[in-house]
Design an enzyme around this catalytic site. Sequence first.
Site, short mmCIF file in Angstrom:
data_model
loop_
_atom_site.label_atom_id
_atom_site.label_comp_id
_atom_site.label_asym_id
_atom_site.label_seq_id
_atom_site.Cartn_x
_atom_site.Cartn_y
_atom_site.Cartn_z
N THR A 188 -18.45 16.29 -17.09
CA THR A 188 -17.20 17.04 -17.16
C THR A 188 -16.95 17.47 -18.61
O THR A 188 -17.36 16.78 -19.55
CB THR A 188 -16.01 16.17 -16.71
OG1 THR A 188 -15.98 15.01 -17.53
CG2 THR A 188 -16.15 15.77 -15.27
N GLU A 334 -16.53 18.45 -10.62
CA GLU A 334 -16.57 17.41 -9.60
C GLU A 334 -16.72 17.99 -8.19
O GLU A 334 -17.00 17.26 -7.24
CB GLU A 334 -15.28 16.57 -9.64
CG GLU A 334 -15.13 15.66 -10.84
CD GLU A 334 -14.51 16.34 -12.06
OE1 GLU A 334 -14.62 17.58 -12.16
OE2 GLU A 334 -13.96 15.63 -12.90
N LYS A 439 7.61 18.74 -19.75
CA LYS A 439 8.76 18.07 -19.13
C LYS A 439 9.96 18.18 -20.06
O LYS A 439 10.08 17.47 -21.03
CB LYS A 439 8.42 16.60 -18.85
CG LYS A 439 7.30 16.48 -17.81
CD LYS A 439 6.85 15.06 -17.59
CE LYS A 439 5.50 15.06 -16.90
NZ LYS A 439 4.35 14.91 -17.78
N TRP A 444 10.52 20.48 -14.97
CA TRP A 444 9.16 20.87 -15.33
C TRP A 444 9.11 22.35 -15.68
O TRP A 444 9.65 23.18 -14.96
CB TRP A 444 8.20 20.62 -14.16
CG TRP A 444 7.83 19.19 -13.97
CD1 TRP A 444 8.36 18.12 -14.63
CD2 TRP A 444 6.86 18.67 -13.07
NE1 TRP A 444 7.77 16.95 -14.18
CE2 TRP A 444 6.85 17.26 -13.23
CE3 TRP A 444 5.99 19.23 -12.14
CZ2 TRP A 444 6.01 16.43 -12.49
CZ3 TRP A 444 5.16 18.42 -11.41
CH2 TRP A 444 5.16 17.02 -11.58
P1 AMP Z 1 -14.31 22.18 -15.24
O1 AMP Z 1 -14.84 21.10 -14.41
O2 AMP Z 1 -14.64 22.05 -16.69
O3 AMP Z 1 -14.64 23.53 -14.74
O4 AMP Z 1 -12.72 22.07 -15.19
C1 AMP Z 1 -12.04 22.09 -13.96
C2 AMP Z 1 -10.60 22.42 -14.21
O5 AMP Z 1 -10.46 23.76 -14.69
C3 AMP Z 1 -9.74 22.38 -12.98
O6 AMP Z 1 -9.37 21.07 -12.62
C4 AMP Z 1 -8.56 23.25 -13.39
O7 AMP Z 1 -7.65 22.52 -14.19
C5 AMP Z 1 -9.22 24.29 -14.26
N1 AMP Z 1 -9.44 25.51 -13.48
C6 AMP Z 1 -10.58 25.93 -12.91
N2 AMP Z 1 -10.39 27.11 -12.29
C7 AMP Z 1 -9.09 27.44 -12.46
C8 AMP Z 1 -8.26 28.54 -12.05
N3 AMP Z 1 -8.74 29.54 -11.35
N4 AMP Z 1 -6.96 28.50 -12.41
C9 AMP Z 1 -6.45 27.49 -13.13
N5 AMP Z 1 -7.18 26.45 -13.55
C10 AMP Z 1 -8.48 26.42 -13.22
#
Ligand code: AMP
Length: 544
Positions: A188, A334, A439, A444
């Site tokens: 991640t 994930e 917050k 929020w």
């Molecule tokens: P990663 O595993 O690095 O791609 O991060 C995943 C996270 O990216 C998700 O849990 C979201 O918080 C954010 N994310 C991915 N796609 C979007 C989207 N279309 N809009 C908002 N947040 C996103």
Amino acid sequence: MQSTMQDVPLLISQILDYGTSVHANAEVVTWTAQGPRRSSYAQVGRDCARLANALRSLGIDADQRVGTFMWNNEEHLELYLTVPSMGAVLHALNIRLFPEQLVYIARHAQDQVVVVDDSLAAVLARLLPQLPDVRHVVVNGPVPDDVRTALGASGAAVHDYRELLDAQSEQFDWPQLDERTAAAMCYTSGTTGNPKGVVYSHRSNVLHAMQLCLPNALGVAQGDRLLAVVPMFHANAWGLPYGALLAGASLVLPDRFLQAEPLATMIEVERCTAGAAVPTIWTDLLRHLDEHPQIDTSSLGRVIVGGSACPPALMRAFQERHQITVLHAWGMTEMSPLGTVAVPPSGVTGEEAWRYRETQGRLVPSVQARLVGPDGSAMPWDGESVGELQVKGPWITGSYYLDDDGSSFEDGWLRTGDVGTLTPGGYLRLTDRAKDVIKSGGEWISSVDLENILMGHPKVKEASVVGVPDERWGERPLATIVLLAGEELTVTELTEYLAERVAKWQVPERWAFIDEVPKTSVGKFDKKAIRASYANGLLDVRSA
Ligand code: AMP
């Protein structure tokens, strides 16, 4: 009663065999300083067999980890297909991480072989003294003698990718594996704590690739020429290499040429029909296309945007000024990563369709979801009740590799850390990451909503909003703004613009104009860095 169906495991080698024979003529184009370098899926198939033989000769005969330290190119695709198919585990290292994080990840995964692009070899050489498990380094492309010497200095044997393959046979019998065994792993890109490892199986990757291609998902199909900008080291390459092979879509791979100008050239010269990248890439491209109206992008029907929230203004600008549809999708490392895609329901048009397109999208089949409120209760799917999203499904991880304290899972559901709403029809609208929600006085404020509105201002290039400590309200929003080149705006003008569009109490009192929003290793706004700059007094904070 048992079914009468054959019990055939779902394996990456089937995608490899199928794509490289049935879609033998589909192309893989890698961008270079001299322009396009071409290959076909048939040729890739032959290279994959040679590569498997070569890796066997280096002692990869079971589930050892083969790391990659590479841009998006033909050889990286070959590794994506070959390493899992031969029973080993592909580990694409994120080349943009800090050295200590890279060392942590490569040691944690116990990478034994690392394949590295020539342009990145010097960086890898500096890490190798701390990576005792790495026995072989395979270099893709020519490197100067001193770099080669540096790569070998810590005892790893150094090979040349093409020389290694040239010495091998084009025959390789892909083993019949258990579909649940590890195929690939990804860490991640979270900004807190150590990166966590996710291990994909053959089964999860094949099912994910099949669903990726559905028309209500990314609709990858034969005839597509897909510009895959999203790095192969980010979130399982969004599943695109496997989806493209299944569908027979050609791939255009930008290697290290990720700026708007070469991307625009690739679209024009290669007649790309689709693209995939995080919003910042498309923001830069939009400006470039606006400034160079002579560039022919008529082939480009759609671009897939995910990884962080896509500002609605960006989507509308692409549609209205360039007739390019921006397809918004949400996912996570994930989740392999696909979770939702914003294809509007059938029959919906005009402004109503836009309301769907601006959400994160509709859940794709097989991804189950629930919303959990602050008190742990299930929230209704009414498009209004906000909760943390939890997910379950055949391509969603059930744990992290080795170090898992269990805090990200609840009764078999993955806690995404994303906060938002779901409609009765399964459309997700994210309002924030749980840790980014502001917050203020018990209420929020959605940082994403404020960012989207600010980025809709014609003079604003980028806007990022974070919560900062406030004596009276606990937390208040701080807006950092990047103006388009040559533009001017005052805090009063921005405040008035926002006050016309959100409740007054949500309008920030703190503003800072900055040259660029800091980005994470995969191009997302780095809110942790902004908060730190603020805490350390590095921002010139103004108020109206
Ligand atoms: P990663 O595993 O690095 O791609 O991060 C995943 C996270 O990216 C998700 O849990 C979201 O918080 C954010 N994310 C991915 N796609 C979007 C989207 N279309 N809009 C908002 N947040 C996103």
